[in-house]
Design a protein around this motif. Structure first.
Motif, PDB file in Angstrom:
ATOM      1  N   THR A  37       0.668  -1.154   0.025  1.00  0.00           N
ATOM      2  CA  THR A  37       0.055  -0.048  -0.070  1.00  0.00           C
ATOM      3  C   THR A  37       0.759   0.791  -0.007  1.00  0.00           C
ATOM      4  OG1 THR A  37      -1.708  -1.054   1.618  1.00  0.00           O
ATOM      5  CG2 THR A  37      -1.596   0.883   1.213  1.00  0.00           C
ATOM      6  N   SER A  41      -2.250   4.327  -3.618  1.00  0.00           N
ATOM      7  CA  SER A  41      -2.992   2.981  -3.511  1.00  0.00           C
ATOM      8  C   SER A  41      -4.666   4.537  -3.449  1.00  0.00           C
ATOM      9  CB  SER A  41      -3.620   2.766  -2.022  1.00  0.00           C
ATOM     10  OG  SER A  41      -1.826   2.577  -2.133  1.00  0.00           O
ATOM     11  N   GLN A  55      -2.891  -2.411  -0.794  1.00  0.00           N
ATOM     12  CA  GLN A  55      -2.906  -3.176  -1.793  1.00  0.00           C
ATOM     13  C   GLN A  55      -1.545  -4.292  -1.427  1.00  0.00           C
ATOM     14  OE1 GLN A  55      -1.247   0.347  -3.320  1.00  0.00           O
ATOM     15  NE2 GLN A  55      -3.608   0.074  -5.524  1.00  0.00           N
TER      16      GLN A  55
END
Length: 129
Positions: A37, A41, A55
């Motif tokens: 992340t 993001s 992520q």
């Protein structure tokens, strides 16, 4: 569209045909991940409900396993545990799963008046030949 039938599927290990199959189960999955992340993001929501989408990326992929259940005498012995050989799972429709694997576990069950039953679990090495 109908799915291919499993009836008549065969499994070979080290060139040896394993007969009288009653069940075959194949598994493969992502075994690890890391958080990647960043400040770029995606953000969901507004105000107090704002949250960042995490992520992730996989760190490793489990090459998978194949467990077979069979009836009758086994072609394996305790000495075969850990042996690496070519493993092939073939469907009568032409589908196949082939790769190097090792015999991880062998379970046998015998009951009076019934056929010998067994389960052999193979783990793919990740080296596909």
């Amino acid at each position: 569209m109908p799915f291919p039938a499993a009836q008549g599927a065969t499994v070979t290990f080290g060139g040896q045909l394993l007969g009288s199959l009653t069940n075959v189960q194949a598994t493969a999955s992502v075994s690890g991940k890391f958080d990647c992340t960043s400040l770029l993001s995606p953000v969901l929501g507004v105000g107090a409900n704002t949250r960042v989408c995490v992520q992730t990326n996989p760190t490793s992929i489990d090459p998978g396993a194949l467990a077979i259940q069979f009836l009758g005498p086994t072609v394996f012995s305790r000495a075969d545990i850990g042996r690496v050989a070519q493993l092939g799972f073939f469907l009568p429709s032409g589908g196949a799963l082939v790769g190097l694997a090792y015999l991880e576990n062998l379970e046998l069950e015998a009951a009076v008046g019934e056929k010998l039953r067994g389960t052999a679990t193979f783990v793919f090495t990740g080296f596909f030949a």
